[in-house]
Design a protein around this motif. Structure first.
Motif, mmCIF file in Angstrom:
data_model
loop_
_atom_site.group_PDB
_atom_site.id
_atom_site.type_symbol
_atom_site.label_atom_id
_atom_site.label_comp_id
_atom_site.label_asym_id
_atom_site.label_seq_id
_atom_site.Cartn_x
_atom_site.Cartn_y
_atom_site.Cartn_z
ATOM 1 N N LYS A 20 28.652 60.801 82.343
ATOM 2 C CA LYS A 20 27.479 61.652 82.369
ATOM 3 C C LYS A 20 26.643 61.064 81.165
ATOM 4 C CE LYS A 20 28.420 65.222 85.698
ATOM 5 N NZ LYS A 20 28.474 66.741 85.894
ATOM 6 N N SER A 21 27.197 61.314 80.206
ATOM 7 C CA SER A 21 26.224 60.696 79.007
ATOM 8 C C SER A 21 25.684 59.277 79.076
ATOM 9 C CB SER A 21 27.370 61.106 77.699
ATOM 10 O OG SER A 21 26.632 60.381 76.418
ATOM 11 N N ILE A 22 26.773 58.386 79.369
ATOM 12 C CA ILE A 22 26.039 57.073 79.742
ATOM 13 C C ILE A 22 25.059 56.788 80.683
ATOM 14 C CG2 ILE A 22 26.833 54.742 80.101
ATOM 15 C CD1 ILE A 22 29.519 55.221 78.785
ATOM 16 N N LEU A 23 25.264 57.788 81.777
ATOM 17 C CA LEU A 23 24.006 57.543 82.688
ATOM 18 C C LEU A 23 22.836 58.121 82.467
ATOM 19 C CD1 LEU A 23 23.892 56.815 85.908
ATOM 20 C CD2 LEU A 23 24.297 59.265 86.337
ATOM 21 N N ALA A 24 22.866 59.239 81.586
ATOM 22 C CA ALA A 24 21.634 59.784 81.095
ATOM 23 C C ALA A 24 20.923 58.937 80.029
ATOM 24 C CB ALA A 24 22.058 61.298 80.448
ATOM 25 N N ASP A 25 21.955 58.367 79.205
ATOM 26 C CA ASP A 25 21.336 57.238 78.141
ATOM 27 C C ASP A 25 20.566 56.256 79.047
ATOM 28 O OD1 ASP A 25 20.890 56.985 75.448
ATOM 29 O OD2 ASP A 25 22.295 55.230 75.445
ATOM 30 N N LEU A 26 21.295 55.814 79.972
ATOM 31 C CA LEU A 26 20.643 54.585 80.809
ATOM 32 C C LEU A 26 19.082 54.901 81.379
ATOM 33 C CD1 LEU A 26 23.894 53.144 82.466
ATOM 34 C CD2 LEU A 26 22.334 51.945 80.687
ATOM 35 N N ARG A 27 19.396 56.167 81.950
ATOM 36 C CA ARG A 27 17.928 56.656 82.524
ATOM 37 C C ARG A 27 16.710 56.965 81.365
ATOM 38 N NH1 ARG A 27 20.633 61.111 86.120
ATOM 39 N NH2 ARG A 27 20.900 61.976 83.928
ATOM 40 N N ARG A 28 17.238 57.308 80.294
ATOM 41 C CA ARG A 28 16.408 57.223 79.019
ATOM 42 C C ARG A 28 15.703 56.034 78.444
ATOM 43 N NH1 ARG A 28 16.753 56.374 74.110
ATOM 44 N NH2 ARG A 28 19.080 56.038 74.148
ATOM 45 N N THR A 29 16.923 54.864 78.476
ATOM 46 C CA THR A 29 16.669 53.742 78.021
ATOM 47 C C THR A 29 15.707 53.015 78.893
ATOM 48 O OG1 THR A 29 18.838 53.606 76.846
ATOM 49 C CG2 THR A 29 17.527 51.465 77.325
ATOM 50 N N SER A 30 15.944 53.208 80.341
ATOM 51 C CA SER A 30 15.120 52.492 81.370
ATOM 52 C C SER A 30 13.562 53.159 81.246
ATOM 53 C CB SER A 30 15.383 52.557 82.786
ATOM 54 O OG SER A 30 15.444 53.969 83.038
ATOM 55 N N ARG A 31 13.420 54.306 81.138
ATOM 56 C CA ARG A 31 12.063 54.919 80.686
ATOM 57 C C ARG A 31 11.320 54.337 79.583
ATOM 58 N NH1 ARG A 31 14.342 59.876 81.851
ATOM 59 N NH2 ARG A 31 14.515 60.256 79.836
ATOM 60 N N GLU A 32 12.181 54.092 78.480
ATOM 61 C CA GLU A 32 11.709 53.866 77.101
ATOM 62 C C GLU A 32 11.053 52.058 77.492
ATOM 63 O OE1 GLU A 32 14.347 54.633 74.087
ATOM 64 O OE2 GLU A 32 13.984 56.760 74.375
ATOM 65 N N TYR A 33 12.203 51.538 77.988
ATOM 66 C CA TYR A 33 11.678 49.883 78.266
ATOM 67 C C TYR A 33 10.456 49.910 79.154
ATOM 68 C CZ TYR A 33 15.992 48.193 76.330
ATOM 69 O OH TYR A 33 17.180 47.907 75.609
ATOM 70 N N THR A 34 10.411 50.805 80.269
ATOM 71 C CA THR A 34 9.231 50.722 81.115
ATOM 72 C C THR A 34 7.797 50.879 80.094
ATOM 73 O OG1 THR A 34 10.463 51.605 83.041
ATOM 74 C CG2 THR A 34 8.091 51.716 83.001
ATOM 75 N N THR A 35 7.858 52.081 79.303
ATOM 76 C CA THR A 35 6.802 52.316 78.346
ATOM 77 C C THR A 35 6.380 51.382 77.683
ATOM 78 O OG1 THR A 35 7.452 54.669 78.237
ATOM 79 C CG2 THR A 35 6.018 54.081 76.815
ATOM 80 N N ALA A 36 7.529 50.683 77.047
ATOM 81 C CA ALA A 36 7.385 49.332 76.084
ATOM 82 C C ALA A 36 6.538 48.354 77.039
ATOM 83 C CB ALA A 36 8.513 49.070 75.546
ATOM 84 N N THR A 37 6.964 48.033 78.209
ATOM 85 C CA THR A 37 6.475 47.101 79.229
ATOM 86 C C THR A 37 5.009 47.304 79.344
ATOM 87 O OG1 THR A 37 8.619 46.626 80.145
ATOM 88 C CG2 THR A 37 6.790 45.927 81.397
ATOM 89 N N THR A 38 4.868 48.490 79.692
ATOM 90 C CA THR A 38 3.351 48.925 79.996
ATOM 91 C C THR A 38 2.412 48.953 78.671
ATOM 92 O OG1 THR A 38 3.664 51.237 79.778
ATOM 93 C CG2 THR A 38 3.802 50.082 82.067
#
Length: 131
Positions: A20-38
């Motif tokens: 669950k911790s890894i899953l939550a971290d992957l969600r957070r990371t994908s949000r941050e990468y999306t922000t960095a992309t935009t």
């Protein structure tokens, strides 16, 4: 030095808690990468963050499916097909509006652009290769 707390079974964390911790971290990371992309104006950097976002989303999806198959994670409540179709249609409309806006702005900002003085029309002949 960093110390780890061990569970009663001798593991760092219970498997479920760790996943669950890894899953939550992957969600957070994908949000941050999306922000960095935009936020990126450099095409190379933007492409790199897009690739990282896609890889992270793929990995998150694989982990989610694995956890769901093993009854470790339950998905949120189900929605009806019509609600899903309505949301998809709305997203497509928003995407079309964004594409039109970008095309208009790109056309107007081009140094050789000129606003048409006649309405755009369809050709009155058909392509013989596609008949």
């Amino acid at each position: 030095m960093y110390s780890q707390s061990l569970s009663s079974s001798g593991n760092f964390m219970q498997e479920l808690d760790l996943l669950k911790s890894i899953l939550a971290d992957l969600r957070r990371t994908s949000r941050e990468y999306t922000t960095a992309t935009t936020e990126s104006s450099c095409p190379v950097t933007r492409r790199m963050f897009t690739d990282l976002t896609n890889d992270t989303l793929r990995l998150q999806g694989e982990l989610f499916n694995l956890m769901q198959q093993n009854n470790m994670y339950s998905a949120s409540s189900k929605v009806t097909r019509s609600e899903l179709d309505k949301t998809i249609q709305s997203a497509h409309q928003t995407q079309q509006k964004c594409n039109q806006f970008i095309q208009e702005k790109n056309t107007l900002s081009s140094p050789y652009s000129q606003a048409p003085n006649v309405p755009q029309h369809q050709p009155n002949y058909s392509n013989p290769y596609y008949m």
